[in-house]
Design an enzyme around this catalytic site. Structure first.
Site, PDB file in Angstrom:
ATOM      1  N   CYS A  50       0.849  -1.185   0.000  1.00 34.97           N
ATOM      2  CA  CYS A  50       0.000   0.000   0.000  1.00 34.97           C
ATOM      3  C   CYS A  50       0.888   1.240   0.000  1.00 34.97           C
ATOM      4  CB  CYS A  50      -0.898  -0.005   1.236  1.00 34.97           C
ATOM      5  SG  CYS A  50      -1.813   1.533   1.458  1.00 34.97           S
ATOM      6  N   ASP A  57      -0.650  -5.580   0.248  1.00 37.90           N
ATOM      7  CA  ASP A  57      -1.938  -5.727  -0.420  1.00 37.90           C
ATOM      8  C   ASP A  57      -1.860  -6.989  -1.268  1.00 37.90           C
ATOM      9  OD1 ASP A  57      -3.360  -3.487   0.478  1.00 37.90           O
ATOM     10  OD2 ASP A  57      -2.465  -2.200  -1.038  1.00 37.90           O
ATOM     11  N   GLU A  73       6.320 -15.768 -22.159  1.00 41.59           N
ATOM     12  CA  GLU A  73       6.942 -16.919 -21.500  1.00 41.59           C
ATOM     13  C   GLU A  73       6.553 -16.861 -20.024  1.00 41.59           C
ATOM     14  OE1 GLU A  73       9.231 -19.393 -19.368  1.00 41.59           O
ATOM     15  OE2 GLU A  73       9.762 -17.280 -19.210  1.00 41.59           O
ATOM     16  N   SER A  74       5.988 -17.939 -19.501  1.00 43.82           N
ATOM     17  CA  SER A  74       5.351 -17.909 -18.180  1.00 43.82           C
ATOM     18  C   SER A  74       6.309 -17.630 -17.032  1.00 43.82           C
ATOM     19  CB  SER A  74       4.581 -19.206 -17.927  1.00 43.82           C
ATOM     20  OG  SER A  74       5.445 -20.319 -17.913  1.00 43.82           O
ATOM     21  N   HIS A  91      -3.990  -0.110  -6.332  1.00 45.97           N
ATOM     22  CA  HIS A  91      -4.573  -1.268  -7.025  1.00 45.97           C
ATOM     23  C   HIS A  91      -4.779  -0.989  -8.511  1.00 45.97           C
ATOM     24  CE1 HIS A  91      -5.044  -2.557  -3.011  1.00 45.97           C
ATOM     25  NE2 HIS A  91      -6.355  -2.383  -2.851  1.00 45.97           N
ATOM     26  N   GLU A  92      -5.367   0.172  -8.794  1.00 45.95           N
ATOM     27  CA  GLU A  92      -5.676   0.526 -10.177  1.00 45.95           C
ATOM     28  C   GLU A  92      -4.397   0.625 -11.003  1.00 45.95           C
ATOM     29  OE1 GLU A  92      -8.790   2.259  -7.396  1.00 45.95           O
ATOM     30  OE2 GLU A  92      -6.614   2.125  -7.395  1.00 45.95           O
TER      31      GLU A  92
END
Length: 152
Positions: A50, A57, A73-74, A91-92
């Protein structure tokens, strides 16, 4: 930066990048160029800080995309997401920045990211962002993440 060569991080231990800007998102060739299909990544344990309190968060991300010439690629995506661990961001900002970074790396035909953030101050925050258009005749499954209900 996206790379269309052999991924730099493949098959060996790689430290978590200190910041998202330092993280490398590796792109690999789409073996089915010309076919329209959906790739889904689900990251249920995303963590950031945060920017007001410095407390952690947590979010559950669902990233759906229709690849064009490249795939993400993961392992590089996991490292990129983990790089947020010690970064303070709203968050946004996190949700949209992650979507934009993936788009920048692979230029998909379509991308949708859904960020389901766990409550802060009793209020869960859900953030959705997309770009491009879903190709015709492509099945895009519902996200199917239950809304936060608390104890109710």
């Amino acid at each position: 930066m996206a790379r269309n060569k052999t991924p730099l991080q493949l098959g060996r231990p790689v430290p978590i990048p200190v910041t998202p800007k330092e993280a490398v998102l590796d792109a690999v060739a789409n073996p089915h160029v010309g076919e329209d299909y959906v790739v889904r990544f689900t990251a249920p344990e995303f963590t950031t800080l945060c920017p007001i309190t410095g407390q952690p968060d947590f979010a559950h991300f669902v990233i759906d995309y229709c690849p064009a010439k490249s795939l993400i690629e993961s392992k590089s995506l996991k490292l990129y997401l983990a790089s947020y661990r010690n970064v303070a961001a709203f968050h946004e900002d996190c949700t949209v920045a992650i979507g934009k970074r993936v788009v920048s790396a692979i230029k998909p035909k379509y991308l949708r990211i859904a960020g389901f953030w766990y409550p802060r101050g009793g209020i869960p925050i859900d953030v959705f962002w997309q770009t491009g258009r879903l190709p015709k005749n492509v099945w895009l499954p519902d996200i199917e993440v239950e809304p936060y209900r608390g104890r109710g």
